[in-house]
Design an enzyme around this catalytic site. Structure first.
Site, PDB file in Angstrom:
ATOM      1  N   LYS A   1      34.917  77.512   7.293  1.00  0.00           N
ATOM      2  CA  LYS A   1      36.107  78.192   7.624  1.00  0.00           C
ATOM      3  C   LYS A   1      36.315  79.362   6.718  1.00  0.00           C
ATOM      4  O   LYS A   1      36.031  79.382   5.610  1.00  0.00           O
ATOM      5  CB  LYS A   1      37.272  77.136   7.395  1.00  0.00           C
ATOM      6  CG  LYS A   1      37.246  75.816   8.148  1.00  0.00           C
ATOM      7  CD  LYS A   1      38.472  74.814   7.690  1.00  0.00           C
ATOM      8  CE  LYS A   1      37.995  73.700   8.403  1.00  0.00           C
ATOM      9  NZ  LYS A   1      38.314  72.421   7.645  1.00  0.00           N
TER      10      LYS A   1
ATOM     11  N   ASP B   1      21.206  73.216  14.614  1.00  0.00           N
ATOM     12  CA  ASP B   1      21.097  73.550  15.885  1.00  0.00           C
ATOM     13  C   ASP B   1      19.923  74.279  16.136  1.00  0.00           C
ATOM     14  O   ASP B   1      19.577  74.673  17.437  1.00  0.00           O
ATOM     15  CB  ASP B   1      22.551  74.336  16.187  1.00  0.00           C
ATOM     16  CG  ASP B   1      23.766  73.767  15.667  1.00  0.00           C
ATOM     17  OD1 ASP B   1      23.598  72.480  15.834  1.00  0.00           O
ATOM     18  OD2 ASP B   1      24.831  74.217  15.488  1.00  0.00           O
TER      19      ASP B   1
ATOM     20  N   MET C   1      24.166  66.684  18.712  1.00  0.00           N
ATOM     21  CA  MET C   1      24.814  67.984  18.631  1.00  0.00           C
ATOM     22  C   MET C   1      24.070  69.313  18.962  1.00  0.00           C
ATOM     23  O   MET C   1      23.050  69.077  19.338  1.00  0.00           O
ATOM     24  CB  MET C   1      25.073  68.113  17.145  1.00  0.00           C
ATOM     25  CG  MET C   1      26.124  67.361  16.440  1.00  0.00           C
ATOM     26  SD  MET C   1      26.496  67.668  14.564  1.00  0.00           S
ATOM     27  CE  MET C   1      28.115  66.694  14.404  1.00  0.00           C
TER      28      MET C   1
ATOM     29  N   ARG D   1      25.769  72.547  19.536  1.00  0.00           N
ATOM     30  CA  ARG D   1      26.312  73.645  20.013  1.00  0.00           C
ATOM     31  C   ARG D   1      26.059  74.199  21.245  1.00  0.00           C
ATOM     32  O   ARG D   1      25.966  73.321  22.303  1.00  0.00           O
ATOM     33  CB  ARG D   1      26.719  74.748  18.991  1.00  0.00           C
ATOM     34  CG  ARG D   1      27.695  74.212  17.698  1.00  0.00           C
ATOM     35  CD  ARG D   1      28.322  75.404  16.922  1.00  0.00           C
ATOM     36  NE  ARG D   1      29.456  75.989  18.133  1.00  0.00           N
ATOM     37  CZ  ARG D   1      30.535  75.236  18.214  1.00  0.00           C
ATOM     38  NH1 ARG D   1      30.921  74.383  17.476  1.00  0.00           N
ATOM     39  NH2 ARG D   1      31.465  75.828  19.195  1.00  0.00           N
TER      40      ARG D   1
ATOM     41  N   GLU E   1      25.743  68.100  23.012  1.00  0.00           N
ATOM     42  CA  GLU E   1      27.432  68.182  23.060  1.00  0.00           C
ATOM     43  C   GLU E   1      27.909  69.533  23.935  1.00  0.00           C
ATOM     44  O   GLU E   1      29.018  69.308  24.396  1.00  0.00           O
ATOM     45  CB  GLU E   1      27.752  68.312  21.826  1.00  0.00           C
ATOM     46  CG  GLU E   1      27.378  69.680  20.847  1.00  0.00           C
ATOM     47  CD  GLU E   1      27.901  69.593  19.317  1.00  0.00           C
ATOM     48  OE1 GLU E   1      28.467  68.746  18.968  1.00  0.00           O
ATOM     49  OE2 GLU E   1      27.181  70.734  18.978  1.00  0.00           O
TER      50      GLU E   1
ATOM     51  N   ARG F   1      26.777  52.646  28.819  1.00  0.00           N
ATOM     52  CA  ARG F   1      27.530  52.778  27.357  1.00  0.00           C
ATOM     53  C   ARG F   1      27.132  53.975  26.713  1.00  0.00           C
ATOM     54  O   ARG F   1      26.161  54.748  26.848  1.00  0.00           O
ATOM     55  CB  ARG F   1      27.039  51.390  26.250  1.00  0.00           C
ATOM     56  CG  ARG F   1      27.246  50.137  26.594  1.00  0.00           C
ATOM     57  CD  ARG F   1      28.613  49.945  26.692  1.00  0.00           C
ATOM     58  NE  ARG F   1      29.057  48.534  26.820  1.00  0.00           N
ATOM     59  CZ  ARG F   1      29.380  47.966  27.912  1.00  0.00           C
ATOM     60  NH1 ARG F   1      29.595  48.623  29.038  1.00  0.00           N
ATOM     61  NH2 ARG F   1      29.827  46.621  28.003  1.00  0.00           N
TER      62      ARG F   1
ATOM     63  N   GLN G   1      23.601  63.058  12.116  1.00  0.00           N
ATOM     64  CA  GLN G   1      22.632  63.972  12.219  1.00  0.00           C
ATOM     65  C   GLN G   1      22.571  65.018  11.205  1.00  0.00           C
ATOM     66  O   GLN G   1      21.548  65.758  11.030  1.00  0.00           O
ATOM     67  CB  GLN G   1      22.596  64.855  13.632  1.00  0.00           C
ATOM     68  CG  GLN G   1      22.586  63.902  14.924  1.00  0.00           C
ATOM     69  CD  GLN G   1      23.220  64.492  16.275  1.00  0.00           C
ATOM     70  OE1 GLN G   1      22.648  65.254  16.918  1.00  0.00           O
ATOM     71  NE2 GLN G   1      24.474  64.341  16.259  1.00  0.00           N
ATOM     72  N   ARG G   2      23.433  65.261  10.540  1.00  0.00           N
ATOM     73  CA  ARG G   2      23.419  66.187   9.191  1.00  0.00           C
ATOM     74  C   ARG G   2      23.475  65.576   8.009  1.00  0.00           C
ATOM     75  O   ARG G   2      23.143  66.339   7.023  1.00  0.00           O
ATOM     76  CB  ARG G   2      24.645  66.995   9.468  1.00  0.00           C
ATOM     77  CG  ARG G   2      24.841  67.950  10.552  1.00  0.00           C
ATOM     78  CD  ARG G   2      25.693  69.215  10.459  1.00  0.00           C
ATOM     79  NE  ARG G   2      26.711  69.008   9.595  1.00  0.00           N
ATOM     80  CZ  ARG G   2      27.993  69.410   9.840  1.00  0.00           C
ATOM     81  NH1 ARG G   2      28.293  70.012  11.104  1.00  0.00           N
ATOM     82  NH2 ARG G   2      29.115  69.351   8.718  1.00  0.00           N
TER      83      ARG G   2
HETATM   84  O1  F6P Z   1      26.426  73.850  13.783  1.00  0.00           O
HETATM   85  C1  F6P Z   1      26.106  72.661  13.177  1.00  0.00           C
HETATM   86  C2  F6P Z   1      27.203  71.703  13.738  1.00  0.00           C
HETATM   87  O2  F6P Z   1      26.723  70.270  13.322  1.00  0.00           O
HETATM   88  C3  F6P Z   1      27.057  71.486  15.470  1.00  0.00           C
HETATM   89  O3  F6P Z   1      26.074  71.319  15.748  1.00  0.00           O
HETATM   90  C4  F6P Z   1      28.331  70.805  15.580  1.00  0.00           C
HETATM   91  O4  F6P Z   1      28.697  71.353  17.074  1.00  0.00           O
HETATM   92  C5  F6P Z   1      29.161  71.317  14.593  1.00  0.00           C
HETATM   93  O5  F6P Z   1      28.390  71.804  13.396  1.00  0.00           O
HETATM   94  C6  F6P Z   1      30.418  70.490  13.832  1.00  0.00           C
HETATM   95  O6  F6P Z   1      30.963  71.124  12.926  1.00  0.00           O
HETATM   96  P1  F6P Z   1      32.084  70.316  12.213  1.00  0.00           P
HETATM   97  O7  F6P Z   1      31.141  69.529  10.954  1.00  0.00           O
HETATM   98  O8  F6P Z   1      33.142  71.260  11.757  1.00  0.00           O
HETATM   99  O9  F6P Z   1      32.791  69.136  12.921  1.00  0.00           O
END
Ligand code: F6P
Length: 366
Positions: free
Chosen positions: A78, A144, A186, A188, A239, A284, A292-293
């Site tokens: 942000k 991504d 994910m 984007r 997504e 489902r 994923q992160r």
């Molecule tokens: O860019 C990385 C990412 O994990 C995208 O795959 C996903 O849309 C976005 O960030 C999610 O962002 P936040 O953590 O702000 O929800």
């Protein structure tokens, strides 16, 4: 001998391997007698805030960091120096450009160079600051894999592994219950995670943003996977996927300084469309989200992140600013930031992996 100071920061969403980059930078810098490394907390916020939030990074600080997920420096997706959120008297929010003030402060702090580890948004900020005269080098981060000029960003392969593990698990429950499973991943606007994990996990359907889908095609594929009532089908959906003639599924967050639509919900949307199209099997949905992160980077990402870290410091040492480190197989190179952010790195319909997936009977819904 006067010490030179390089400031490191992590921006945007976190991803596995950030700490390994920091460790690579610090360890390589420690081999030089005339450089010290400092870290800025939460992207550029550490410099923009009063009191300043800066930490010294030395070999002791980065010990064992190669395997640690997240980022020891914190991060944010942000705001930033060009769009700092400020509250108006009436309670609404606006943004102000604080980049000049920040550059003056960095000079005052004796910062000779900056390494910005981040995705496309962060590297656009790097480019803007470089154009204003800052000695800056970028390091491409994102699960991504949507940054241009680099074969891979670190964090991506770990995300693919997490999605593949999820598909492996969904297959057994889908087969036991004769169900259709839709896994939302994910990425984007890019289908890299979906496509890689669909191939690795042996999915039947892969829906990506680059190929708008026709629900009838997905329905047809599902029916081929059933013999009367028995059978199952695993669909991976990115997504950012959208139907032919339609838009993405998501929400406007209302979070201050967050410039994106928060993507999410396409799995449920697709399930509803399949039901409406007449699919009678149980469906489902699983949304992997931030799993994923999180967690530790796989070996590939630890290595790539370490290579990026070492290379980033070497670019700084050589005075090659305005560059981003990149993996262009088999080399780690410096590329102009301007080229890296010019356009996103998306799949093209004739990409080799799409050809492979079609050869494996994976349905794209087109
Ligand atoms: O860019 C990385 C990412 O994990 C995208 O795959 C996903 O849309 C976005 O960030 C999610 O962002 P936040 O953590 O702000 O929800």
């Amino acid at each position: 001998m006067a010490l030179k100071r390089v400031m490191v920061l992590t921006g945007g969403g976190d991803c596995p391997g950030l700490n390994a980059v920091i460790r690579g930078i610090v360890k390589r810098a420690s081999q030089e007698k005339d450089w010290e490394v400092i870290g800025c907390i939460e992207s550029f916020n550490g410099v923009l805030r009063e009191p300043t939030e800066i930490v010294v990074l030395d070999e002791k600080t980065v010990e064992g960091l190669h395997m640690q997920g997240g980022t020891i420096l914190g991060t944010t997706n942000k705001g930033g120096p060009f769009a700092w959120p400020v509250k108006n008297a009436d309670g609404s929010w606006t943004t102000v450009d604080r980049s000049d003030e920040m550059l003056r402060k960095l000079q005052y702090m004796g910062v000779d160079a900056v390494i910005n580890i981040g995705g496309d948004g962060s590297q656009r900020i790097s480019l803007g600051l470089y154009e204003k005269g800052l000695n800056i080098v970028g390091v491409p981060k994102t699960i991504d894999n949507d940054l241009s000029m680099t074969d891979y960003t670190f964090g991506f392969q770990t995300a693919v592994q997490i999605c593949t593990d999820a598909i492996d698990k969904l297959v057994t429950t889908a087969a036991s219950h004769n169900r259709v499973f839709i896994l939302e991943v994910m990425g984007r606007d890019a289908g890299w995670i979906a496509l890689h994990s669909a191939i690795a996990g042996g999915a039947d359907v892969c829906i990506i943003p680059e190929i708008p889908y026709n629900v009838e095609k997905i329905k047809e594929k599902i029916e081929t996977r059933y013999n009367k009532r028995r059978g199952y089908c695993v669909c991976v959906v990115a997504e950012g996927a959208k139907p032919v003639g339609g838009g993405v599924t998501g929400t406007v967050t209302g979070e201050i300084g967050y410039q994106h639509i928060k993507l999410g919900g396409i799995a449920d949307q697709l399930a509803a469309e399949l039901k409406a199209a007449g699919v009678e099997h149980d469906i489902r949905c699983t949304i992997l989200g931030h799993l994923q992160r999180g967690g530790t980077p796989i070996a590939f990402d630890r290595i790539l992140a370490s290579e990026f870290g070492v290379c980033a410091f070497e670019l700084v040492k050589e005075g090659r600013f305005g560059q981003m480190v990149a993996y262009q197989h088999p080399n780690i190179v410096g590329v102009p930031l301007a080229e890296a952010v010019r356009e996103p790195h998306l799949l093209t319909p004739n990409h080799r992996l799409i050809h492979t997936a079609r050869g494996l009977d994976i349905e794209f819904g087109d």
